[in-house]
Write a protein that holds these residues in place. Structure first.
Motif, mmCIF file in Angstrom:
data_model
loop_
_atom_site.group_PDB
_atom_site.id
_atom_site.type_symbol
_atom_site.label_atom_id
_atom_site.label_comp_id
_atom_site.label_asym_id
_atom_site.label_seq_id
_atom_site.Cartn_x
_atom_site.Cartn_y
_atom_site.Cartn_z
ATOM 1 N N GLY A 128 0.845 -1.170 0.000
ATOM 2 C CA GLY A 128 0.000 0.000 0.000
ATOM 3 C C GLY A 128 0.890 1.232 0.000
ATOM 4 N N ALA A 129 0.336 2.395 0.336
ATOM 5 C CA ALA A 129 1.134 3.621 0.371
ATOM 6 C C ALA A 129 0.426 4.661 1.230
ATOM 7 C CB ALA A 129 1.350 4.169 -1.037
ATOM 8 N N TYR A 130 1.217 5.448 1.929
ATOM 9 C CA TYR A 130 0.672 6.587 2.673
ATOM 10 C C TYR A 130 0.582 7.789 1.747
ATOM 11 C CZ TYR A 130 1.562 4.055 7.056
ATOM 12 O OH TYR A 130 1.560 3.140 8.078
ATOM 13 N N CYS A 131 -0.381 8.658 2.045
ATOM 14 C CA CYS A 131 -0.537 9.865 1.233
ATOM 15 C C CYS A 131 -1.317 10.908 2.019
ATOM 16 C CB CYS A 131 -1.268 9.550 -0.077
ATOM 17 S SG CYS A 131 -2.921 8.842 0.164
ATOM 18 N N LEU A 132 -1.194 12.147 1.579
ATOM 19 C CA LEU A 132 -2.038 13.229 2.085
ATOM 20 C C LEU A 132 -3.162 13.445 1.074
ATOM 21 C CD1 LEU A 132 0.508 15.875 3.436
ATOM 22 C CD2 LEU A 132 -1.223 14.640 4.769
ATOM 23 N N ILE A 133 -4.361 13.646 1.591
ATOM 24 C CA ILE A 133 -5.529 13.850 0.727
ATOM 25 C C ILE A 133 -6.243 15.120 1.153
ATOM 26 C CG2 ILE A 133 -7.740 12.884 -0.027
ATOM 27 C CD1 ILE A 133 -6.649 10.110 0.677
ATOM 28 N N SER A 134 -6.642 15.909 0.164
ATOM 29 C CA SER A 134 -7.417 17.119 0.430
ATOM 30 C C SER A 134 -8.565 17.208 -0.564
ATOM 31 C CB SER A 134 -6.547 18.369 0.333
ATOM 32 O OG SER A 134 -7.333 19.539 0.495
ATOM 33 N N LEU A 135 -9.713 17.636 -0.083
ATOM 34 C CA LEU A 135 -10.859 17.796 -0.981
ATOM 35 C C LEU A 135 -10.817 19.121 -1.730
ATOM 36 C CD1 LEU A 135 -13.812 16.494 1.252
ATOM 37 C CD2 LEU A 135 -12.408 15.229 -0.380
ATOM 38 N N ASN A 136 -10.100 20.087 -1.186
ATOM 39 C CA ASN A 136 -10.138 21.432 -1.761
ATOM 40 C C ASN A 136 -8.776 21.972 -2.183
ATOM 41 O OD1 ASN A 136 -13.014 21.741 -1.164
ATOM 42 N ND2 ASN A 136 -12.367 21.870 0.982
ATOM 43 N N SER A 137 -7.738 21.637 -1.443
ATOM 44 C CA SER A 137 -6.444 22.286 -1.656
ATOM 45 C C SER A 137 -5.480 21.420 -2.460
ATOM 46 C CB SER A 137 -5.812 22.622 -0.310
ATOM 47 O OG SER A 137 -4.534 23.203 -0.482
ATOM 48 N N THR A 138 -4.646 22.112 -3.224
ATOM 49 C CA THR A 138 -3.523 21.456 -3.900
ATOM 50 C C THR A 138 -2.206 21.866 -3.264
ATOM 51 O OG1 THR A 138 -3.387 23.251 -5.529
ATOM 52 C CG2 THR A 138 -4.764 21.339 -6.105
ATOM 53 N N PRO A 175 -9.906 4.452 11.027
ATOM 54 C CA PRO A 175 -9.965 4.703 9.580
ATOM 55 C C PRO A 175 -11.254 5.344 9.098
ATOM 56 C CG PRO A 175 -8.947 2.587 9.998
ATOM 57 C CD PRO A 175 -9.429 3.086 11.329
ATOM 58 N N THR A 176 -12.386 4.771 9.449
ATOM 59 C CA THR A 176 -13.660 5.317 8.972
ATOM 60 C C THR A 176 -13.923 6.705 9.548
ATOM 61 O OG1 THR A 176 -14.590 3.085 8.752
ATOM 62 C CG2 THR A 176 -16.141 4.917 8.803
ATOM 63 N N ALA A 177 -13.635 6.889 10.826
ATOM 64 C CA ALA A 177 -13.854 8.189 11.467
ATOM 65 C C ALA A 177 -12.973 9.262 10.839
ATOM 66 C CB ALA A 177 -13.583 8.090 12.965
ATOM 67 N N ALA A 178 -11.738 8.901 10.491
ATOM 68 C CA ALA A 178 -10.829 9.865 9.867
ATOM 69 C C ALA A 178 -11.353 10.287 8.501
ATOM 70 C CB ALA A 178 -9.435 9.244 9.731
ATOM 71 N N TYR A 179 -11.809 9.350 7.745
ATOM 72 C CA TYR A 179 -12.365 9.625 6.412
ATOM 73 C C TYR A 179 -13.604 10.517 6.508
ATOM 74 C CZ TYR A 179 -15.722 8.271 2.728
ATOM 75 O OH TYR A 179 -16.696 8.273 1.770
ATOM 76 N N VAL A 180 -14.483 10.200 7.441
ATOM 77 C CA VAL A 180 -15.710 10.985 7.617
ATOM 78 C C VAL A 180 -15.386 12.404 8.068
ATOM 79 C CG1 VAL A 180 -17.819 11.203 8.999
ATOM 80 C CG2 VAL A 180 -17.165 8.983 8.054
ATOM 81 N N SER A 181 -14.393 12.558 8.943
ATOM 82 C CA SER A 181 -14.038 13.899 9.428
ATOM 83 C C SER A 181 -13.492 14.773 8.304
ATOM 84 C CB SER A 181 -13.026 13.807 10.566
ATOM 85 O OG SER A 181 -11.779 13.313 10.103
ATOM 86 N N LEU A 182 -12.867 14.151 7.319
ATOM 87 C CA LEU A 182 -12.384 14.915 6.157
ATOM 88 C C LEU A 182 -13.555 15.394 5.304
ATOM 89 C CD1 LEU A 182 -9.924 15.864 4.368
ATOM 90 C CD2 LEU A 182 -10.304 13.756 3.071
ATOM 91 N N ILE A 183 -14.460 14.496 4.968
ATOM 92 C CA ILE A 183 -15.559 14.893 4.075
ATOM 93 C C ILE A 183 -16.553 15.814 4.782
ATOM 94 C CG2 ILE A 183 -15.338 12.818 2.673
ATOM 95 C CD1 ILE A 183 -17.746 11.654 4.022
ATOM 96 N N ASN A 184 -16.560 15.782 6.126
ATOM 97 C CA ASN A 184 -17.425 16.702 6.877
ATOM 98 C C ASN A 184 -16.804 18.080 7.037
ATOM 99 O OD1 ASN A 184 -19.461 14.835 7.184
ATOM 100 N ND2 ASN A 184 -18.883 14.252 9.276
ATOM 101 N N GLY A 185 -15.546 18.230 6.621
ATOM 102 C CA GLY A 185 -14.886 19.523 6.713
ATOM 103 C C GLY A 185 -14.255 19.813 8.055
ATOM 104 N N ASP A 186 -14.148 18.805 8.912
ATOM 105 C CA ASP A 186 -13.528 19.012 10.225
ATOM 106 C C ASP A 186 -12.020 19.245 10.091
ATOM 107 O OD1 ASP A 186 -16.010 18.551 11.380
ATOM 108 O OD2 ASP A 186 -15.639 16.396 11.583
#
Length: 309
Positions: A128-138, A175-186
């Motif tokens: 697998g691989a680690y990465c940073l993910i953002s919904l808005n920023s580059t 894992p799931t909580a982290a993903y949800v906190s991102l899409i919720n904008g936290d």
């Protein structure tokens, strides 16, 4: 009297025929049995334990190994039995003296150190691989411990990836909580893995990905524990798994420099990490790594890790 005599001869003839049929039939059955067994001479079964020490991409790695095993059987006539086992269950069985022929595990696994032969230590069959993910920023240089959440994973050391990336102290949650906190904008950024990319793709969300190259322990490894003739058969199977790595896209995983993706996952292909942990490690070593990560001691962490470059 003549009729009785004739009948006795007839009965004897019929019994003789039945006896001959029984002998011939038995010989035929024995021949068929031997012919069937001839197809499975030598090793007939290989047992594999699949330990999911970290999140995969999609589907089941155990099921993937089973499907490859079915194809391997067609050419070798050797059955491959794959069982999904937790790390704790695997260690309990090993302590009790129950071992598989092959064990598939994530880097940093402990409990089989005394069973590994140095000449065939471990081979990575996917990663697998680690990465940073953002919904808005580059602009990933803007990520910090306050605006980033970490997918803590299972038995992997996501905290080490964060510390080496300058994100030590960022909140680690499931894992799931982290993903949800991102899409919720936290949070603006998520330090996650290939699994988070697939989660976002499933929701048809737009997002940006930045690969982390300082650390990776998300390697799935094979170690052969069997001896003798079975050991060679096991190595044939592991070699076969490596030879069909182009099918790993079905699992959402990666393999060396094999190109599998044309979407956001492609940014994590061919990424070489600077540090990792040994495939097999002692319990005390893993505990020390976790303590160093908690203390935020980057220099000590680097001294304990295994350089890859």
């Amino acid at each position: 009297m003549r009729i009785k005599y004739t009948m006795r001869k007839l009965v004897r003839f019929i019994c003789a025929c039945l006896s001959i049929c029984a002998v011939v039939g038995g010989a035929v059955c024995a021949f068929v049995s031997r012919a069937s067994k001839a197809e499975y001479s030598g090793v007939e079964l290989i047992t594999v334990w699949q330990i999911d020490s970290f999140e995969g991409g999609k589907g089941s790695r155990a099921e993937y190994l089973r499907s490859v095993g079915s194809k391997f059987y067609r050419q070798s006539k050797i059955y491959v039995e794959v069982t999904a086992v937790s790390a704790d269950a695997a260690r309990s069985n090993i302590e009790a003296g129950t071992l598989p022929d092959i064990i598939s595990y994530g880097s940093g696994f402990y409990g089989i150190e005394s069973y590994i032969q140095e000449k065939d230590y471990a081979v990575s069959w996917c990663r697998g691989a680690y990465c940073l993910i953002s919904l808005n920023s580059t602009d990933f240089s803007a990520a910090n411990a306050e605006n980033t959440v970490i997918n803590a994973g299972r038995d992997n050391l996501a905290g080490a990836a964060a510390l080496l990336s300058g994100l030590g102290g960022a909140k680690e949650i499931s894992p799931t909580a982290a993903y949800v906190s991102l899409i919720n904008g936290d949070y603006d950024y998520l330090l996650g893995t290939q699994r988070d990319i697939i989660r976002l793709q499933t929701r048809n969300l737009s997002f940006n990905v930045f690969p982390i190259t300082c650390f990776n322990d998300l390697y799935q490894n094979f170690s052969v524990l069997a001896d003798g003739e079975k050991r060679e058969a096991c190595k044939s199977y592991t070699d076969y798994v490596l030879s069909v790595s182009e099918n790993l896209y079905k699992t959402g995983m990666f393999y060396d420099d094999v190109h599998l993706y044309s979407d956001e996952m492609s940014s994590l292909e061919g990424v070489k990490a600077e540090f990792t942990v040994p495939p097999v490690a002692g319990k005390d070593y893993i505990a020390e790594l976790k303590n160093v990560v908690t203390a935020g001691d980057i220099n000590m962490l680097k001294s304990l890790l295994k350089p890859l470059k």
